[in-house]
Design an enzyme around this catalytic site. Structure first.
Site, short mmCIF file in Angstrom:
data_model
loop_
_atom_site.label_atom_id
_atom_site.label_comp_id
_atom_site.label_asym_id
_atom_site.label_seq_id
_atom_site.Cartn_x
_atom_site.Cartn_y
_atom_site.Cartn_z
N ARG A 152 88.80 6.44 37.23
CA ARG A 152 87.53 5.90 36.75
C ARG A 152 86.35 6.67 37.34
O ARG A 152 85.36 6.93 36.65
CB ARG A 152 87.45 4.40 37.07
N TYR A 212 88.49 5.39 27.55
CA TYR A 212 89.71 5.47 28.34
C TYR A 212 89.48 5.16 29.81
O TYR A 212 88.36 5.09 30.28
CB TYR A 212 90.45 6.79 28.14
N GLU A 213 90.60 4.91 30.49
CA GLU A 213 90.61 4.45 31.90
C GLU A 213 89.88 3.12 32.07
O GLU A 213 89.31 2.83 33.11
CB GLU A 213 90.00 5.50 32.85
N GLY A 214 89.92 2.31 31.03
CA GLY A 214 89.27 1.00 31.07
C GLY A 214 87.93 1.07 30.36
O GLY A 214 87.02 1.76 30.80
#
Length: 614
Positions: A303, A449-451
């Protein structure tokens, strides 16, 4: 513009200011465990990284975008030049700057590593995702793996011999990771038979590394449902021989690669594990059912890395747009707009273009400061561990609190700022002759992406703000408050500091409102409805604070240089970045706080049928 021409630009002077003048790299470097590092070494590394970014990665950015990746006989081939760039990247040590010497790295502070990553990502985000994922996967094995696993995998993944991925998402389970159906069946020798399909796997296969080590979330037969039943497995593309070399295929197959809006040089794969029931993996470490906590060690780093990608592309878009605005002549000067005979002016002279440029400049500088500040907290937490545990706890807490801000605010703003760079170019920015249209397409993925942004927002309001009884959030607000009290009467920045104070007060009031909702079950839906807004408010307070901090440092430094020295104009730029943000962005925090108290539930009140009649 033909493919292969470098378009990457940045300003090392700006990076040096943030790293050395604002956040005191020299106060972190030179002390254990960063004894071998100092400002001179850091400047040399950044200068060499920038050279590499411009000469090697920059020219491949448009190549990767236009060629994309291809699958032949179940193997992925990357765009022209990527394989050679991978070799040069590791030969010259750019990806091991921050790696521990224990694993063959150079052991720099994280403050330097994040700036190196900004340059690499800004020059070619799609390419830099491949080594970035290998780095993240290796860190998980280094922290959670057995000594034998660390010896087997970590250094090879960090030095580019092997690649790496993280495999969470499945066709029916995106952010709902607990719904994963991939399975792991115990074998008699301590290994596991892995079976399942993962999608959206960045760097899932490529031709640059000898082997690819997948970290795969799967559920051991009989494990409980949801995230608590997931375990994390090391699953090589090629099995590992007894001597540590790569051996036979491990029943890991590429089903396809996605055709995407951007980052086309990055292979986003569908990967099938165990189609022939012959895929073997080993548990990360020795404990089953702790896969999510292990994976989150990589997710947090990932993140932060996405935030770095965001600042890399927003910065590149800014410097390209700035150069274009200085060169492109169109229209007369605004003071002579009625005179058809007036000479054509460079568009940087037009007020709206100047407004857009200053908007991008301020956000880029402020977000970079936020990222380097987070890195500084990481470095200090590491230095102080075991020496001053209270101080180390403070720094660790700030890392936890700032991570969702870095990921979400940087990624959202990157897309907006790159799009604004297109607007500066006008119609020229919309075509592929200039790089800003690719930057805009590439940057859209960052908020997903990645949350997603909402996942970051719920992480902030649902977890991070309440950690340690709310202490981390209170300490952040205390840091901002101390700055305000010290400078609210400043002759130049006093009014801007008062704008920060008003924003901080609005943020604190909003935090109390959100806390009240959490205590009232009937108002719980207001939390997810407002979480994104709250994260944005907190991000704007943080960035406004750091821009003003930078401006005050620059104000003092400017007094020591002559008016004709290049640094005089540079420091003046810091002033106007801070003032613009304080006057044009920070007031939004107060307005957002007012909207939050309206407790609008219309998105929940509207029926499904009322959204459309079709």
């Amino acid at each position: 513009m033909s493919a292969g021409i470098n378009t990457y630009k940045t300003d090392l002077r700006e990076i040096f200011f943030t790293l050395f003048e604002q956040f005191g790299f020299g106060q972190v470097a030179g002390q254990a465990p960063f004894d071998a590092w100092g400002p001179d070494e850091a400047k040399a590394v950044l200068s060499e990284t920038y050279r590499f970014a411009r000469e090697v990665l920059g020219p491949l950015n448009s190549v990767g975008d236009r060629e994309g990746c291809r699958v032949e006989n179940g193997a992925v081939f990357t765009p022209t030049g990527f394989k050679d760039a991978w070799k040069k990247l590791y030969e010259q040590g750019f990806k091991t700057v921050g790696v521990s010497p224990e694993h063959g790295g150079q052991g720099s502070p994280m403050m330097l590593q994040v700036t190196v990553e900004e340059l690499l990502s800004g020059a070619n985000s799609a390419f830099n995702m491949y080594p970035g994922l290998a780095f993240g996967a290796a860190e998980v094995v280094a922290e959670c793996g057995t000594p034998a696993q660390q010896k087997q995998f970590v250094e090879r993944m960090l030095n580019g011999t092997w690649g790496g991925t993280m495999c969470l998402t499945e066709p029916h389970a995106g952010s709902d990771v607990g719904a994963a159906k991939s399975t792991a069946r115990r074998n008699g020798d301590g290994t596991y038979n892995i079976r399942g399909t993962k999608i959206f796997i960045s760097g899932g296969d490529h031709d640059m590394a000898e082997n690819i080590i997948h970290l795969v979330l799967a559920r051991i037969d009989g494990a409980s449902p949801g995230t608590k039943g997931l375990s994390l497995f090391i699953v090589p593309k090629l099995r590992i021989n007894a001597d540590g070399s790569s051996g036979q295929p491990n029943d890991v197959g590429v089903g396809s690669i996605e055709h995407k809006m951007g980052i086309n040089g990055s292979a986003t794969c569908v990967i099938n594990f165990g189609e022939n029931d012959n895929c073997v993996g080993e548990l990360v470490g020795t404990v089953e059912h702790v896969g999510m906590s292990q994976m989150f060690k990589m997710m947090n780093g990932a993140r932060i890395a996405v935030g770095i990608q965001g600042i890399g592309l927003a910065s590149a878009a800014y410097y390209n747009a700035l150069d274009y605005a200085k060169d492109r002549k169109q229209g007369s000067h605004f003071t002579k707009w009625k005179d058809p005979t007036a000479p054509r002016a460079a568009i940087i002279e037009h007020p709206d273009v100047r407004r857009m440029l200053l908007d991008i400049k301020a956000h880029v500088e402020g977000i970079r400061s936020l990222i380097i500040k987070l890195a500084m907290h990481l470095d200090k937490a590491r230095q102080l561990a075991g020496k001053d545990d209270d101080a180390a706890t403070y720094h660790k807490g700030q890392v936890e609190l700032l991570t969702p801000l870095v990921k979400a605010y940087s990624s959202e703003q990157a897309f907006r700022l790159c799009a604004q760079a297109i607007q500066i170019y006008g119609g020229a920015g919309y075509i592929q002759d200039y790089p800003v249209e690719q930057y805009t397409r590439d940057s859209k993925i960052f908020s997903i992406y990645e949350g997603t942004t909402h996942i970051q927002a719920m992480d902030l309001v649902g977890r991070k703000m309440g950690q340690a009884g709310g202490m981390h959030f209170q300490q952040f607000m205390g840091d901002v408050g101390s700055f305000i009290e010290a400078h609210r009467e400043h002759a130049v920045y006093g009014e801007a500091v008062k704008s920060l104070a008003a924003a901080q007060e609005a943020l604190m009031a909003s935090a109390m409102v959100v806390f009240g909702w959490s205590q009232d079950g009937s108002k719980f839906p207001l939390i997810p409805l407002s979480a994104n807004r709250f994260l944005n408010m907190m991000s704007e307070v943080a960035v406004g604070w750091l821009l003003l901090d930078a401006a005050l440092i620059a104000e003092k430094a400017k007094a020591s240089v002559s008016a004709d020295h290049p640094d005089h104009a540079f420091y003046e730029g810091k002033k106007y970045s801070a003032l613009w943000y304080a006057r044009n962005v920070l007031p939004n925090v107060e307005q957002a706080a007012k909207m939050l108290t309206m407790e609008d539930t219309s998105p929940m009140d509207i029926s499904d049928a009322a959204f459309a009649s079709v």
